[in-house]
Design an enzyme around this catalytic site. Sequence first.
Site, PDB file in Angstrom:
ATOM      1  N   ASN A 166       0.753  -1.245   0.142  1.00  0.00           N
ATOM      2  CA  ASN A 166      -0.043  -0.067   0.063  1.00  0.00           C
ATOM      3  C   ASN A 166       0.809   1.139  -0.023  1.00  0.00           C
ATOM      4  O   ASN A 166       0.223   2.439  -0.487  1.00  0.00           O
ATOM      5  CB  ASN A 166      -0.909   0.135   1.169  1.00  0.00           C
ATOM      6  CG  ASN A 166      -0.587  -0.058   2.447  1.00  0.00           C
ATOM      7  OD1 ASN A 166       0.755  -0.638   2.759  1.00  0.00           O
ATOM      8  ND2 ASN A 166      -1.378   0.725   3.288  1.00  0.00           N
ATOM      9  N   ARG A 174      11.090   3.643   5.567  1.00  0.00           N
ATOM     10  CA  ARG A 174      10.921   3.558   6.788  1.00  0.00           C
ATOM     11  C   ARG A 174      11.857   2.536   7.909  1.00  0.00           C
ATOM     12  O   ARG A 174      12.327   2.572   8.701  1.00  0.00           O
ATOM     13  CB  ARG A 174       9.683   3.403   7.163  1.00  0.00           C
ATOM     14  CG  ARG A 174       9.091   4.355   8.265  1.00  0.00           C
ATOM     15  CD  ARG A 174       7.529   4.633   8.017  1.00  0.00           C
ATOM     16  NE  ARG A 174       6.794   3.640   8.156  1.00  0.00           N
ATOM     17  CZ  ARG A 174       5.532   3.560   8.481  1.00  0.00           C
ATOM     18  NH1 ARG A 174       4.775   4.687   8.464  1.00  0.00           N
ATOM     19  NH2 ARG A 174       4.886   2.459   8.971  1.00  0.00           N
ATOM     20  N   GLY A 243       2.405  -5.281   7.650  1.00  0.00           N
ATOM     21  CA  GLY A 243       1.362  -6.096   7.070  1.00  0.00           C
ATOM     22  C   GLY A 243       0.089  -6.457   7.897  1.00  0.00           C
ATOM     23  O   GLY A 243      -0.057  -5.824   9.011  1.00  0.00           O
ATOM     24  N   SER A 244      -0.486  -7.500   7.603  1.00  0.00           N
ATOM     25  CA  SER A 244      -1.611  -7.861   8.497  1.00  0.00           C
ATOM     26  C   SER A 244      -1.320  -8.686   9.757  1.00  0.00           C
ATOM     27  O   SER A 244      -0.219  -9.098   9.967  1.00  0.00           O
ATOM     28  CB  SER A 244      -2.434  -8.950   7.624  1.00  0.00           C
ATOM     29  OG  SER A 244      -1.634 -10.007   7.313  1.00  0.00           O
ATOM     30  N   GLU A 265       4.475  -3.723  12.343  1.00  0.00           N
ATOM     31  CA  GLU A 265       3.607  -2.649  12.317  1.00  0.00           C
ATOM     32  C   GLU A 265       2.190  -3.305  11.712  1.00  0.00           C
ATOM     33  O   GLU A 265       2.323  -3.595  10.195  1.00  0.00           O
ATOM     34  CB  GLU A 265       3.901  -1.671  11.213  1.00  0.00           C
ATOM     35  CG  GLU A 265       5.266  -0.935  11.482  1.00  0.00           C
ATOM     36  CD  GLU A 265       5.045   0.178  12.803  1.00  0.00           C
ATOM     37  OE1 GLU A 265       3.978   0.128  13.203  1.00  0.00           O
ATOM     38  OE2 GLU A 265       6.062   0.532  13.465  1.00  0.00           O
ATOM     39  N   CYS A 299      -3.282   1.654   6.688  1.00  0.00           N
ATOM     40  CA  CYS A 299      -3.587   0.920   8.019  1.00  0.00           C
ATOM     41  C   CYS A 299      -3.912   2.008   8.847  1.00  0.00           C
ATOM     42  O   CYS A 299      -4.422   1.817   9.834  1.00  0.00           O
ATOM     43  CB  CYS A 299      -2.360   0.214   8.644  1.00  0.00           C
ATOM     44  SG  CYS A 299      -0.807   1.086   8.610  1.00  0.00           S
ATOM     45  N   GLU A 396     -10.624  -4.449   9.128  1.00  0.00           N
ATOM     46  CA  GLU A 396      -9.940  -3.253   8.138  1.00  0.00           C
ATOM     47  C   GLU A 396     -10.820  -3.170   6.687  1.00  0.00           C
ATOM     48  O   GLU A 396     -10.841  -4.254   5.963  1.00  0.00           O
ATOM     49  CB  GLU A 396      -8.502  -3.365   7.910  1.00  0.00           C
ATOM     50  CG  GLU A 396      -7.534  -2.849   8.792  1.00  0.00           C
ATOM     51  CD  GLU A 396      -6.206  -2.894   8.467  1.00  0.00           C
ATOM     52  OE1 GLU A 396      -5.518  -1.866   8.540  1.00  0.00           O
ATOM     53  OE2 GLU A 396      -5.664  -4.168   8.317  1.00  0.00           O
TER      54      GLU A 396
HETATM   55  P1  ADP Z   1      -1.863  -7.482   2.776  1.00  0.00           P
HETATM   56  O1  ADP Z   1      -3.113  -7.937   3.302  1.00  0.00           O
HETATM   57  O2  ADP Z   1      -1.675  -6.098   3.053  1.00  0.00           O
HETATM   58  O3  ADP Z   1      -1.540  -7.846   1.473  1.00  0.00           O
HETATM   59  P2  ADP Z   1      -0.033  -9.141   4.031  1.00  0.00           P
HETATM   60  O4  ADP Z   1       0.161  -9.418   5.519  1.00  0.00           O
HETATM   61  O5  ADP Z   1      -0.649 -10.409   3.411  1.00  0.00           O
HETATM   62  O6  ADP Z   1      -0.823  -8.132   4.088  1.00  0.00           O
HETATM   63  O7  ADP Z   1       1.283  -8.810   3.202  1.00  0.00           O
HETATM   64  C1  ADP Z   1       2.223  -7.980   3.606  1.00  0.00           C
HETATM   65  C2  ADP Z   1       3.573  -8.615   3.180  1.00  0.00           C
HETATM   66  O8  ADP Z   1       3.780  -9.996   3.945  1.00  0.00           O
HETATM   67  C3  ADP Z   1       3.787  -8.847   1.755  1.00  0.00           C
HETATM   68  O9  ADP Z   1       4.995  -8.536   1.432  1.00  0.00           O
HETATM   69  C4  ADP Z   1       3.341 -10.551   1.359  1.00  0.00           C
HETATM   70  O10 ADP Z   1       3.924 -10.808   0.538  1.00  0.00           O
HETATM   71  C5  ADP Z   1       4.133 -10.660   2.825  1.00  0.00           C
HETATM   72  N1  ADP Z   1       3.588 -11.938   3.232  1.00  0.00           N
HETATM   73  C6  ADP Z   1       2.441 -12.672   3.296  1.00  0.00           C
HETATM   74  N2  ADP Z   1       2.320 -14.014   3.819  1.00  0.00           N
HETATM   75  C7  ADP Z   1       3.553 -14.123   4.406  1.00  0.00           C
HETATM   76  C8  ADP Z   1       4.021 -15.219   5.025  1.00  0.00           C
HETATM   77  N3  ADP Z   1       3.159 -16.146   5.434  1.00  0.00           N
HETATM   78  N4  ADP Z   1       5.269 -15.019   5.521  1.00  0.00           N
HETATM   79  C9  ADP Z   1       6.036 -13.999   5.015  1.00  0.00           C
HETATM   80  N5  ADP Z   1       5.438 -13.030   4.546  1.00  0.00           N
HETATM   81  C10 ADP Z   1       4.424 -12.878   4.182  1.00  0.00           C
END
Ligand code: ADP
Length: 491
Positions: A166, A174, A243-244, A265, A299, A396
């Site tokens: 995003n 950062r 991320g999530s 974060e 976020c 969210e």
């Molecule tokens: P969003 O819903 O914003 O895509 P994610 O948490 O799925 O949020 O993704 C944020 C980042 O984490 C991305 O770079 C994604 O590729 C990575 N990601 C997603 N799943 C995993 C995982 N199981 N292990 C490590 N990185 C991950």
Amino acid sequence: MTDTATQVLDPQAVLDGVPTGLWIGGESVPATGGATFTVIDPATEESLTEVADATVEDAKRALDVAAGVAGDWAATPPRERGEILRRAFELVAERADDLAMLMTLELGRALPDSLAETKYGNEFLRWFAEEAVRIDGRFTHSPAGTGRILVTHGPVGPCLAITPWNFPLAMGTRKIGPALAAGNVMLVKPAHETPLTMLALAEIFAEAGLPGGVLSVLPTMNAKEVSSAIITDDRIRKISFTGSTPVGRNLLGQAAERVQRTSMELGGNAPFLVFDDADVDKAVDGAFLAKMRNGGEACTAANRFLVQAGVAEEFTTKLTEKMAAVRLGAGYEDGVTLGPLVSAAQRDKVAEAVESAVAHGGRVRLGGKVPEGKGFFYPATVVDGVDPYAPVTRGEIFGPVAVVSTFDSEDEAIKAANSTEYGLAAYFFSRDLDRAMRVASRLDAGMVGVNRGVISDVAAPFGGVKQSGIGREGGAEGIDEYLTVKYVALT
Ligand code: ADP
């Protein structure tokens, strides 16, 4: 650098300038086996380009290269590290228009938002260029008179950054800014939706004089396997993730195995409170920014509007008028202020949120329908009359959808505001100073905006409480996350 695009950039020319290999050892290289994946333009659903798809083997290769130069980089004088960051800042500023176009191409959102990110994201390079020479320690005496105490701060060790789609630039700078300023090497795994901005940034760092291997970029469709291969290596000492919350929990579990430092974060679910004593016009302006910055894909975005009954209708009518003036279209088209969402999955999630709000008594005041045709578009939408505890208020939304609920008393508003597992940002509008102080302290959030709709600032510690995360990015606190403390006992 310009505030709005003053020249018409040729998107193809911008794309042609970006390296599409993995960034390892200061150069763009193919993935082992030559695999690639497609980056999509969310406005057309067409392919933009192919990018190298890192394997576990590539991750190990990048880690070996990074570990090989970690000692030299840690020993590089802080001023030199700072000057490399500063040169990278100058280059990003010079190429802001191209970088903004690149972000809009791979992410979809409107060009003015991308231009704003080049400025915001770049500030982290400038800030940490300045911080590199201000990493201090302390000295004191043992109270018992038995010795002297020297405290030094050094690099934490090789770091892994995992970044979301995003804010493709800012979520990188950062982390990269403070990591490099503190003398660490870093591997970055960008989101597969938006790998190009990070690859362009890696090349800028090389031009700025960063030695090969200090920064690596590993785009991949196999986030889980590639990340795990890095995290399960003892040489990695720090994991920084944006991320999530579910993925964050998983990474925390993996980090626990090797007791690695983490900065997390994670998700947000920001309440936005408007009290009867607020300046309603200012609250509407703030609400619009808090909701619509980045098309709602932030976020920190206002996720739930809680408006006191006395101003609820005025606020909702004015916010609806403002949202109705948004122009939906491909992010790079002239005059467009709301681009498509990043993916079909994201668009469907937003549409489901609106359906759920309506199913629980919400009234659509604006938007609410997926447009026909290609592209992951969703219009600016306002739904009011929503129960403040309805399912839509639990997760969210991550899109241009304002969900409005009303409340009667301050206690009721605070209770609803604090009723989620999240605690990243919160906003409120009130002209009463006593109330402002009271509400700011009662809201469970790492960041509180008072009569403001945008709170991100390079000099402020960004981060959340509860399940929104651990650690802070930016500000004086931002570099601590990449430093380790050593106590030297002296006679
Ligand atoms: P969003 O819903 O914003 O895509 P994610 O948490 O799925 O949020 O993704 C944020 C980042 O984490 C991305 O770079 C994604 O590729 C990575 N990601 C997603 N799943 C995993 C995982 N199981 N292990 C490590 N990185 C991950």
